[in-house]
Design a protein around this motif. Structure first.
Motif, PDB file in Angstrom:
ATOM      1  N   GLY A   3       0.793  -1.230   0.000  1.00 55.47           N
ATOM      2  CA  GLY A   3       0.000   0.000   0.000  1.00 55.47           C
ATOM      3  C   GLY A   3       0.821   1.272   0.000  1.00 55.47           C
ATOM      4  O   GLY A   3       0.371   2.309  -0.488  1.00 55.47           O
ATOM      5  N   ALA A   4       2.034   1.197   0.533  1.00 60.93           N
ATOM      6  CA  ALA A   4       2.891   2.387   0.582  1.00 60.93           C
ATOM      7  C   ALA A   4       3.252   2.875  -0.813  1.00 60.93           C
ATOM      8  O   ALA A   4       3.642   4.039  -0.986  1.00 60.93           O
ATOM      9  N   GLY A  23      -6.635   9.951  -0.200  1.00 62.23           N
ATOM     10  CA  GLY A  23      -6.305   9.996   1.223  1.00 62.23           C
ATOM     11  C   GLY A  23      -7.014   8.939   2.043  1.00 62.23           C
ATOM     12  O   GLY A  23      -7.365   9.175   3.213  1.00 62.23           O
ATOM     13  N   LEU A  24      -7.172   7.758   1.472  1.00 64.29           N
ATOM     14  CA  LEU A  24      -7.907   6.693   2.163  1.00 64.29           C
ATOM     15  C   LEU A  24      -7.021   5.782   3.008  1.00 64.29           C
ATOM     16  O   LEU A  24      -7.492   5.160   3.951  1.00 64.29           O
ATOM     17  N   LEU A  25      -5.753   5.692   2.657  1.00 66.79           N
ATOM     18  CA  LEU A  25      -4.886   4.687   3.255  1.00 66.79           C
ATOM     19  C   LEU A  25      -4.397   5.067   4.645  1.00 66.79           C
ATOM     20  O   LEU A  25      -4.046   6.218   4.910  1.00 66.79           O
ATOM     21  N   ALA A  59       2.590  -2.224   4.226  1.00 66.44           N
ATOM     22  CA  ALA A  59       1.138  -2.391   4.184  1.00 66.44           C
ATOM     23  C   ALA A  59       0.388  -1.108   4.559  1.00 66.44           C
ATOM     24  O   ALA A  59       0.868  -0.305   5.365  1.00 66.44           O
ATOM     25  N   ARG A  60      -0.777  -0.956   3.949  1.00 68.41           N
ATOM     26  CA  ARG A  60      -1.679   0.157   4.278  1.00 68.41           C
ATOM     27  C   ARG A  60      -3.120  -0.358   4.247  1.00 68.41           C
ATOM     28  O   ARG A  60      -3.463  -1.246   3.484  1.00 68.41           O
ATOM     29  N   GLN A  61      -3.951   0.204   5.108  1.00 72.44           N
ATOM     30  CA  GLN A  61      -5.348  -0.203   5.211  1.00 72.44           C
ATOM     31  C   GLN A  61      -6.302   0.864   4.674  1.00 72.44           C
ATOM     32  O   GLN A  61      -5.983   2.052   4.697  1.00 72.44           O
ATOM     33  N   ILE A  62      -7.480   0.410   4.244  1.00 73.76           N
ATOM     34  CA  ILE A  62      -8.642   1.280   4.144  1.00 73.76           C
ATOM     35  C   ILE A  62      -9.633   0.719   5.147  1.00 73.76           C
ATOM     36  O   ILE A  62      -9.997  -0.456   5.088  1.00 73.76           O
ATOM     37  N   ARG A  63     -10.068   1.546   6.090  1.00 76.78           N
ATOM     38  CA  ARG A  63     -10.910   1.077   7.190  1.00 76.78           C
ATOM     39  C   ARG A  63     -12.381   1.418   6.960  1.00 76.78           C
ATOM     40  O   ARG A  63     -12.703   2.450   6.373  1.00 76.78           O
ATOM     41  N   LYS A 119       9.340  -3.053  -6.014  1.00 73.35           N
ATOM     42  CA  LYS A 119       9.550  -3.519  -4.640  1.00 73.35           C
ATOM     43  C   LYS A 119       9.611  -2.356  -3.651  1.00 73.35           C
ATOM     44  O   LYS A 119       9.976  -1.237  -4.007  1.00 73.35           O
ATOM     45  N   ILE A 120       9.268  -2.651  -2.427  1.00 70.69           N
ATOM     46  CA  ILE A 120       9.387  -1.697  -1.323  1.00 70.69           C
ATOM     47  C   ILE A 120      10.848  -1.608  -0.898  1.00 70.69           C
ATOM     48  O   ILE A 120      11.530  -2.630  -0.776  1.00 70.69           O
TER      49      ILE A 120
END
Length: 213
Positions: A67-68, A75-77, A87-91, A121-122
């Motif tokens: 997600g990064a 601006g959801l992450l 990792a990044r979330q959408i809640r 890759k990250i």
């Protein structure tokens, strides 16, 4: 569709409707559904993890493994903590919001697939840049062999321990965690490695190897 995800959703209480809807949206992207590795519904592209759905007390979420790297113009992450690099979330807390964001969710999924398809890759921080708690440094001073063995661990294993040790708010808890894991570290094992030599499958080995599926 993996039947184990059906079982997972059937066992959900508070967030069942939201997680079921997220599953339906994600499957529109053509990703393959899996359950075994993460013990949560996971969605992959050519065997590579793209996203998963999971639940917490106050929200449920779709998590993007890279997600990064997403262009999060909306601006959801959400970054779960400052130590989470990739990792990044959408809640979510209701189906209404999920329906409202459906097109954006799909767009994020397709972008995540494209990132994986291109092999991007990250760039992870070296484990040496993670802060070592004072309690661990004190143990290093008293036990040179332990210090050498810890520094001989792979960067990923070092990171796992440092995040776990530092995650405790109280000094006593940090010390307890360190002391408990000294034998594991002296064996060259990571925090999630099997230590009895019988299992390569289970994330945390307690010797019982109870089936987690």
């Amino acid at each position: 569709m993996d039947p184990r995800v059906d079982e997972y959703l059937a066992a959900q209480g508070k967030w069942q409707k939201e997680l079921t809807l997220l599953r339906e949206i994600i499957l529109q992207s053509g990703l393959e559904e899996d359950y075994n590795k993460w013990m949560h519904p996971c969605y992959t592209f050519k065997g590579k993890n793209i996203a998963l759905i999971h639940e917490f007390k106050d929200y449920c979420a779709i998590l993007f493994h890279k997600g990064a790297l997403l262009d999060d113009k909306a601006g959801l992450l959400v970054q779960q903590s400052e130590n989470v690099q990739s990792a990044r979330q959408i809640r979510f807390q209701d189906t209404k919001t999920i329906y409202k964001l459906e097109k954006l969710i799909i767009a994020y999924l397709f972008e995540a697939i494209e990132i994986e398809n291109k092999g991007i890759k990250i760039e992870y921080k070296d484990s040496s840049r993670f802060e070592k708690p004072e309690e661990l440094l004190d143990v290093f001073k008293k036990n040179e062999a332990f210090k050498e063995q810890f520094e001989a661990l792979t960067p990923g294993r070092q990171k796992g321990y440092l995040l776990y040790f530092s995650g405790a708010k109280q000094s006593k808890t940090r010390m307890d965690r360190i002391e408990k894991h000294i034998p594991r570290i002296m064996m060259g094992k990571g925090i999630r490695d099997c230590i009895c030599g019988k299992s390569k499958r289970y994330p945390i080995c307690d010797g019982s190897h109870k089936d987690l599926d």
